[in-house]
Scaffold this active site. Structure first.
Site, PDB file in Angstrom:
ATOM      1  N   HIS A 167      -3.916 -10.045  -3.490  1.00 27.27           N
ATOM      2  CA  HIS A 167      -4.147 -10.946  -4.641  1.00 27.27           C
ATOM      3  C   HIS A 167      -5.639 -11.336  -4.694  1.00 27.27           C
ATOM      4  CE1 HIS A 167      -3.490 -14.036  -7.555  1.00 27.27           C
ATOM      5  NE2 HIS A 167      -2.221 -14.282  -7.275  1.00 27.27           N
ATOM      6  N   GLU A 271      -5.735  -7.073  -8.804  1.00 27.60           N
ATOM      7  CA  GLU A 271      -4.993  -6.950  -7.548  1.00 27.60           C
ATOM      8  C   GLU A 271      -4.384  -5.557  -7.398  1.00 27.60           C
ATOM      9  OE1 GLU A 271      -2.144 -10.188  -7.581  1.00 27.60           O
ATOM     10  OE2 GLU A 271      -3.392 -11.264  -9.021  1.00 27.60           O
TER      11      GLU A 271
END
Length: 314
Positions: A167, A271
């Site tokens: 992330h 991501e």
């Protein structure tokens, strides 16, 4: 040899949490907290911070650290009884003193191996045996490499199914001046519209409102062009077919306690992920997912950044 140049140093970070500092000879550095196995800093050889961490981030368990590179495992998103984005990002990882052989193409000494195994408490909410090994390495040119190896260690013949994402929060000068190259014409699932499937239009992704999309079947290379900083981030990924693009914009930013009201202007999450099709491992099988980040100067071409040069040359 000065302490400045020790490639790997274990020390205390914010609120006494343990962290590892990686340093490359030319001056680039990275910091990894054992809490979450989370990279919270990546600086180039000029000492410029390349990742975004919120000024309001709470470095205190059980809250995940807002920014850097949280690890989403065993799920990305919000499904079933597991907490959003899984629990790997708010567990304390151990230093892996005896990792199995690691095929690696870096000559860097600046790396750390971490490992996460399920606790008894974890087994209650996610009854699966696994070993999650993470290597964070800093390349000689300042590139940041994260390699995850997840092995199903079940002795009961039980398969292990999961979704996953790095992330990554990139630091950008101004979100309205940023464009993402490499995802144009691809299909995406829009999290703001119940994961409905659309096809990306236009020649680059730019930002003028909240974005939360999962691009599927993406190329191994994606570029983030920061017009103002004349900098391009290049993401290379392996074993991670999807790419999530997220910026909360103003309303969501104000609603998050651990995020500054205006900080959305200075961050962008792109991501590397495996979300659309979950990964399933039989006992003894191992999955590997790798992300390599580099920051390169952008060249100008008739007033616009020329991303093709970046994507071809890097």
């Amino acid at each position: 040899m000065s302490s400045e140049r020790v490639p790997v140093e274990l020390c205390k970070g914010i609120n006494g949490l343990e962290k590892v500092v990686l340093r490359e000879v030319r001056g680039s550095s990275a910091e990894v907290y054992l809490y979450g196995g989370q990279v919270t800093s990546w600086k180039n050889d000029h000492g410029e911070e390349l990742l975004f961490v919120s000024s309001k981030a709470i470095f205190r368990p059980p809250k995940a650290i807002r920014g850097g590179i949280p690890i989403c495992f065993p799920q990305f998103g919000n499904h079933g009884s597991l907490e959003q984005h899984g629990f790997a990002r708010n567990r304390v990882w151990s230093i892996d003193v005896d990792p199995p052989p690691f095929p690696t193409n870096t000559s860097s000494r600046a790396f750390i191996d971490l490992i996460l195994k399920p606790s008894e408490e974890d087994m209650k909410i996610f009854p699966h045996s696994y070993e999650f090994r993470l290597r964070v390495a800093l390349g000689p040119g300042g590139d940041l490499m994260l390699t995850s190896r997840i092995r199903n260690t079940s002795t009961e013949g039980r398969p292990l199914t999961f979704t996953f994402a790095y992330h990554t929060y990139f630091s950008v000068s101004d979100i309205s001046e940023v464009r993402v190259e490499g995802l144009e014409t691809l299909d995406y699932l829009d999290n703001l519209q119940n994961k409905e499937r659309f096809t990306e239009q236009g020649d680059a992704i730019t930002f003028e409102s909240e974005v939360d999309k999962i691009y599927v079947s993406t190329p191994t290379k994606i570029a983030i062009l920061d017009h103002e900083k004349k900098r391009t981030f290049v993401i290379r990924k392996d074993g991670l077919p999807d790419a999530v693009v997220w910026n909360p914009w103003d309303k969501k930013a104000k609603a998050m306690a651990d995020f500054g009201d205006d900080e959305y202007k200075h961050m962008l999450c792109v991501e590397a992920a495996a979300v659309e099709k979950p990964i399933t491992l039989k006992p003894g099988e191992e999955w590997r997912g790798r992300q390599e980040l580099s920051a390169v100067p952008s060249s100008y071409c008739s007033g616009q950044l020329d991303p093709q040069k970046v994507l071809q040359s890097s």
